[in-house]
Write a protein that holds these residues in place. Structure first.
Motif, PDB file in Angstrom:
ATOM      1  N   LYS A 191       1.134  -1.122  -0.175  1.00 18.19           N
ATOM      2  CA  LYS A 191      -0.306  -0.354  -0.512  1.00 18.19           C
ATOM      3  C   LYS A 191       0.768   1.641  -0.011  1.00 18.19           C
ATOM      4  O   LYS A 191       0.712   2.645  -0.513  1.00 18.19           O
ATOM      5  CB  LYS A 191      -0.629  -0.076   1.096  1.00 18.19           C
ATOM      6  N   LYS A 192       1.631   1.287   0.704  1.00 15.70           N
ATOM      7  CA  LYS A 192       3.334   2.467   1.524  1.00 15.70           C
ATOM      8  C   LYS A 192       3.010   2.790  -0.868  1.00 15.70           C
ATOM      9  O   LYS A 192       4.000   4.171  -1.004  1.00 15.70           O
ATOM     10  CB  LYS A 192       4.090   2.183   1.877  1.00 15.70           C
ATOM     11  N   TYR A 193       3.758   2.011  -1.686  1.00 15.56           N
ATOM     12  CA  TYR A 193       4.178   2.293  -2.994  1.00 15.56           C
ATOM     13  C   TYR A 193       2.964   3.194  -3.451  1.00 15.56           C
ATOM     14  O   TYR A 193       3.039   4.587  -4.613  1.00 15.56           O
ATOM     15  CB  TYR A 193       4.588   1.059  -3.961  1.00 15.56           C
ATOM     16  N   PHE A 194       1.629   3.337  -2.547  1.00 19.92           N
ATOM     17  CA  PHE A 194       0.560   3.924  -3.462  1.00 19.92           C
ATOM     18  C   PHE A 194       0.258   5.274  -2.944  1.00 19.92           C
ATOM     19  O   PHE A 194      -0.382   5.807  -3.275  1.00 19.92           O
ATOM     20  CB  PHE A 194      -0.678   3.201  -3.596  1.00 19.92           C
ATOM     21  N   ASP A 195       0.213   5.352  -1.409  1.00 19.99           N
ATOM     22  CA  ASP A 195      -0.833   6.602  -1.046  1.00 19.99           C
ATOM     23  C   ASP A 195       1.263   7.065  -0.432  1.00 19.99           C
ATOM     24  O   ASP A 195       0.684   8.187   0.899  1.00 19.99           O
ATOM     25  CB  ASP A 195      -1.943   6.100   0.106  1.00 19.99           C
ATOM     26  N   ARG A 196       2.264   6.707  -0.048  1.00 21.49           N
ATOM     27  CA  ARG A 196       3.022   7.237   0.650  1.00 21.49           C
ATOM     28  C   ARG A 196       4.415   7.491   0.529  1.00 21.49           C
ATOM     29  O   ARG A 196       5.484   7.024   0.199  1.00 21.49           O
ATOM     30  CB  ARG A 196       3.596   6.516   2.105  1.00 21.49           C
ATOM     31  N   ARG A 197       4.185   7.929  -1.286  1.00 21.48           N
ATOM     32  CA  ARG A 197       5.260   7.990  -2.024  1.00 21.48           C
ATOM     33  C   ARG A 197       6.436   8.894  -1.496  1.00 21.48           C
ATOM     34  O   ARG A 197       6.132  10.245  -1.031  1.00 21.48           O
ATOM     35  CB  ARG A 197       4.832   8.490  -3.462  1.00 21.48           C
ATOM     36  N   SER A 198       7.863   8.698  -1.843  1.00 21.91           N
ATOM     37  CA  SER A 198       8.864   9.342  -1.864  1.00 21.91           C
ATOM     38  C   SER A 198       9.401  10.250  -3.220  1.00 21.91           C
ATOM     39  O   SER A 198       9.843  11.490  -3.076  1.00 21.91           O
ATOM     40  CB  SER A 198      10.043   8.826  -1.351  1.00 21.91           C
ATOM     41  N   ASN A 199       8.946   9.731  -4.312  1.00 28.40           N
ATOM     42  CA  ASN A 199       9.215  10.292  -5.853  1.00 28.40           C
ATOM     43  C   ASN A 199       8.220  11.157  -5.794  1.00 28.40           C
ATOM     44  O   ASN A 199       8.435  12.687  -6.927  1.00 28.40           O
ATOM     45  CB  ASN A 199       9.065   9.612  -6.292  1.00 28.40           C
ATOM     46  N   ASP A 200       6.734  11.566  -5.612  1.00 26.93           N
ATOM     47  CA  ASP A 200       5.904  12.390  -5.952  1.00 26.93           C
ATOM     48  C   ASP A 200       5.386  12.739  -4.553  1.00 26.93           C
ATOM     49  O   ASP A 200       4.990  12.122  -3.874  1.00 26.93           O
ATOM     50  CB  ASP A 200       5.435  12.518  -7.212  1.00 26.93           C
ATOM     51  N   ASP A 201       4.074  13.503  -4.883  1.00 23.97           N
ATOM     52  CA  ASP A 201       3.049  13.593  -3.585  1.00 23.97           C
ATOM     53  C   ASP A 201       1.908  13.028  -4.123  1.00 23.97           C
ATOM     54  O   ASP A 201       0.182  13.534  -3.704  1.00 23.97           O
ATOM     55  CB  ASP A 201       2.493  14.999  -3.490  1.00 23.97           C
ATOM     56  N   ARG A 202       1.606  12.005  -5.923  1.00 24.12           N
ATOM     57  CA  ARG A 202       0.458  11.542  -5.946  1.00 24.12           C
ATOM     58  C   ARG A 202       0.384  10.596  -4.581  1.00 24.12           C
ATOM     59  O   ARG A 202       0.547   9.694  -3.921  1.00 24.12           O
ATOM     60  CB  ARG A 202       0.490  11.037  -6.757  1.00 24.12           C
ATOM     61  N   ASN A 203      -1.437  10.403  -4.481  1.00 29.07           N
ATOM     62  CA  ASN A 203      -1.819   9.815  -3.943  1.00 29.07           C
ATOM     63  C   ASN A 203      -3.513   8.931  -4.358  1.00 29.07           C
ATOM     64  O   ASN A 203      -4.047   9.325  -5.071  1.00 29.07           O
ATOM     65  CB  ASN A 203      -2.859   9.880  -2.946  1.00 29.07           C
TER      66      ASN A 203
END
Ligand SMILES: [Zn+2]
Length: 394
Positions: A191-203
């Motif tokens: 899940k973290k790759y979808f909603d807590r991303r380090s490369n951008d702010d996209r959720n």
């Protein structure tokens, strides 16, 4: 002259099929197996040997599941496995485009696109150009598509069916690729790759919800407690990162797989006319092999085998579903050594990585006969398309 030759070949083919479907020796061989009592008697199934199109495909990939892994699980389970019920068995050669030992990325890309590529490659060719995957082709044809994995959903195997990246480690990029193909149902970790991303702010969870997906996760609700609406697309995250092993309490694979089959059958299609493509991965059989842990391998494989049993039941009832089981490669160079007994297997491993061993393929349902024989891992893509009646050339 040419026409009469084709006719003759066709007659032989038809006669051959009819004969094998009523083969008496086959009947005797499978009688008395307790699994038959449970309703899985595939050798004499009316679907066997008929030449018709597979409307649905359930493609089960046991990551790292070579023959020794299956042997060990079988011995531990009193010689009974659903996987031993398949009427058609073949062998594929898992070598990648460079070298002889594949990883899961090149292995799954061979299945999903029909092209050999380099290790680490996700849905791309040796020159890193994107290749359309069979899941994407099915989606374009209006079929329902789904994936269930016991790894993160952005891990190499599921990723190779929906994403196009030169490196399997681009987890956040792989997650964004889930926004580009309207996969109807998916369940796995990460899940973290979808909603807590380090490369951008996209959720991406929010983006999916805005696009009409119902998104749930293990924080909110156990999978078993969900009421799934077949009208909306569905995603469920089973962990922030990697899901835990089955021996430590992971329990969603069966529920998510069986719910997925029913969901995909009726999703956006109450009259069940369009068909579906579903990939289910037993991801952690491989992790047990990497850890040289026989108990880990066996427990993961036995859980995966029960899901295979449910896929076979679904296909037997449905009559239009091809069930295909294979592995991308063997992991660990696993051996069952002398001195082993049912209660105490003496298992050794010759590697902490994958091996180059040839890999069995198990098939049941319309088109299953295409999977007999010896072929390349890339032929699985071609054969799947032929079984579904899709044109061979992209
Ligand atoms: Zn591996």
């Amino acid at each position: 002259m040419k026409n009469s030759l084709i006719l003759l070949v066709l007659c032989i083919a038809l006669f051959g099929c009819k004969k094998s479907a009523t083969d008496k020796s086959g009947e005797t061989r499978y009688k008395g197996n307790e699994y038959n009592a449970a309703g899985i008697s595939l050798f004499n199934s009316s679907h066997q040997g008929e030449i018709k199109k597979a409307k649905n495909v359930i493609f089960l990939i046991g990551d790292g599941m070579g023959l020794t892994q299956v042997s060990a699980a079988s011995i531990k389970n009193k010689n009974e496995l659903f996987i031993k019920q398949f009427p058609v068995v073949g062998i594929h050669d898992p070598q990648p485009s460079e070298g002889i030992i594949t990883d899961s990325a090149a292995g799954a890309t061979a299945f999903s696109t029909g092209q050999k590529t380099f290790n680490g490659a996700i849905g791309v060719a040796p020159d890193s150009s994107s290749l359309k995957t069979i899941l994407e082709e099915c989606e374009e044809l209006g079929m329902a598509t789904g994936m269930v994995a016991t790894s993160t959903i952005v891990h190499a195997t599921p990723a190779s069916f929906i994403s196009h990246r030169p490196s399997r480690k681009q987890y956040e990029d792989i997650a964004t690729d889930f926004m580009l193909t309207e996969i109807d149902y998916f369940v796995g970790g990460g899940k973290k790759y979808f909603d807590r991303r380090s490369n951008d702010d996209r959720n991406l969870v929010k983006e999916m919800q805005d696009n009409g997906y119902v998104v749930n996760d293990y924080f909110q609700k156990d999978f078993q407690d969900l009421k799934i609406d077949t009208k909306s697309n569905f995603a469920y995250f089973t962990a922030d990162d990697d899901p835990i092993p089955v021996s430590k309490g992971r329990d969603y694979l069966m529920a998510a797989s069986t719910a997925g089959m029913e969901f995909l059958k009726l999703h956006d299609d109450p009259n069940d006319t369009k068909g579906f493509f579903m990939m289910i991965e037993g991801s952690q059989i491989d992790w047990g092999g990497h850890a040289n842990d026989a108990d880990y391998v066996i427990s993961e494989l036995l859980e995966f085998d029960k899901v295979i049993g449910e896929a076979l039941r679904f296909a037997q009832e449905d009559g239009e579903t091809l069930v295909l089981v294979t592995a991308d490669h063997e992991t660990g160079g696993m051996a069952i050594n002398s001195g082993s007994t049912v209660d105490s297997l003496k298992v050794s491993f010759s590697s902490g990585y994958h091996t180059a061993a040839l890999i069995p393929v198990y098939a049941y349902g319309p088109g299953a006969e295409l999977f007999a024989g010896f072929y390349e891992n890339t032929d699985i893509y071609t054969k799947l398309k032929a079984a579904m009646g899709m044109p061979a050339n992209k």
